[in-house]
Scaffold this active site. Structure first.
Site, mmCIF file in Angstrom:
data_model
loop_
_atom_site.group_PDB
_atom_site.id
_atom_site.type_symbol
_atom_site.label_atom_id
_atom_site.label_comp_id
_atom_site.label_asym_id
_atom_site.label_seq_id
_atom_site.Cartn_x
_atom_site.Cartn_y
_atom_site.Cartn_z
ATOM 1 N N SER A 103 0.821 -1.225 -0.192
ATOM 2 C CA SER A 103 0.063 -0.026 0.047
ATOM 3 C C SER A 103 1.165 1.296 0.126
ATOM 4 C CB SER A 103 -0.944 0.001 1.177
ATOM 5 O OG SER A 103 -2.069 1.035 1.007
ATOM 6 N N LYS B 295 -22.209 16.689 7.759
ATOM 7 C CA LYS B 295 -21.179 17.132 8.889
ATOM 8 C C LYS B 295 -20.893 15.835 9.905
ATOM 9 C CE LYS B 295 -17.954 19.471 10.521
ATOM 10 N NZ LYS B 295 -16.764 19.712 9.828
#
Length: 287
Positions: free
Chosen positions: A109, A161
């Site tokens: 990764s 949010k």
């Protein structure tokens, strides 16, 4: 601070007459990048703040034929991975130096992102490489707090949010938005690997950019690595038995101990949590 202190390479001192008169083999600086990649300045973490000073010091060895970098990382922050890789290339171009990357347990990764900054990637046959993908993980505690009779109150400005709030049910639009973010980050990863290794990779995109990882033995035929071997053997083979390996590591002093493995008072819990998180990331590779 630094995120890597273990396994440093201690080069034997050359005889005094060689040090004075400059005879003997070349000196090759080695920077070890070991640990999970994260913006957090905690022990065992890699980020541009901890890595850049060591890289800059290594590239100041004007007579060094190459710069060697050891990568041993399961990945982590996409941003920090790119910043570190980018800094390696900036310094390599500035000083006109080739970079040899040596993989130990894993360059997966984000660790592989950094490894591709090298002009060559050399790994142990059993090293794990690849994992060119993006992952985001969280937990959901909606049913748990309901069973406990807890009424959570949350107030936000902005309809999105509360995305990823573990105490709220998942919303399809949140999942779609997060998936798009992952795809955007994955595209950045793929583009960088292609910019560095497109001519070497032998498999089509839908086989190489899946998030899967492989042993370096198999990765060699796929074009993910350039050779199999280790740092000492490779450098001696290429530059002679008198080559000197110079470890570029942070200086350790009494006043620096809190930044190099000992937590400041009151932050022990944070370090324990960080170690658990690191263990979980390594465990994805079976390590």
């Amino acid at each position: 601070m630094t995120a890597f202190t273990d396994g440093q390479i201690d080069a034997p001192k050359r005889p005094w007459y060689k040090r004075i008169f400059g005879s003997g083999g070349p000196v090759i600086p080695v920077v070890r990048l070991q640990g999970v990649i994260s913006q957090e300045l905690k022990p065992g973490r890699l980020n541009i703040a901890s890595v850049a000073p060591l890289l800059e010091k290594a590239f100041k060895f004007k007579k060094a034929p190459v710069i060697a970098i050891i990568v041993n990382s399961p990945g982590g922050s996409a941003v920090q991975s790119r910043l570190i890789a980018q800094r390696i290339r900036q310094l390599a171009d500035q000083h006109e130096k080739k970079v040899l990357v040596f993989v130990e347990d894993a360059a997966a990764s984000g660790g592989y992102f950094i490894a591709t900054a090298g002009d060559e990637i050399i790994a142990d046959p059993s090293s794990l490489v690849g994992s060119i993908g993006v992952i985001m993980a969280s937990f959901g505690f909606v049913d748990a707090i309901a069973r406990l009779g807890i009424d959570r109150r949350l107030y936000t400005a902005g309809k999105n949010k509360s995305t990823l709030d573990p105490f709220l049910p998942e919303k399809p639009e949140d999942i779609e938005r997060i998936k798009q973010m992952e795809l955007d980050i994955h595209d950045v990863f793929i583009d960088y690997v292609k910019s560095r290794r497109a001519s070497k990779i032998t498999l089509p995109d839908d086989e190489i950019y899946t998030g899967e990882f492989w042993t370096a033995k198999r990765g060699l035929g796929m074009g993910l690595v350039d050779g199999l071997g280790d740092l000492h053997g490779t450098l001696r083979e290429r530059f002679g038995k008198d080559v000197t390996i110079k470890s570029i590591a942070p200086k350790r002093g009494l006043l620096q101990l809190p930044n190099f493995g000992l937590s400041a008072r009151g932050d022990i819990a944070g370090d324990v949590i960080a170690k658990i998180e690191d263990r979980e990331i390594w465990s994805r590779l079976g390590l």
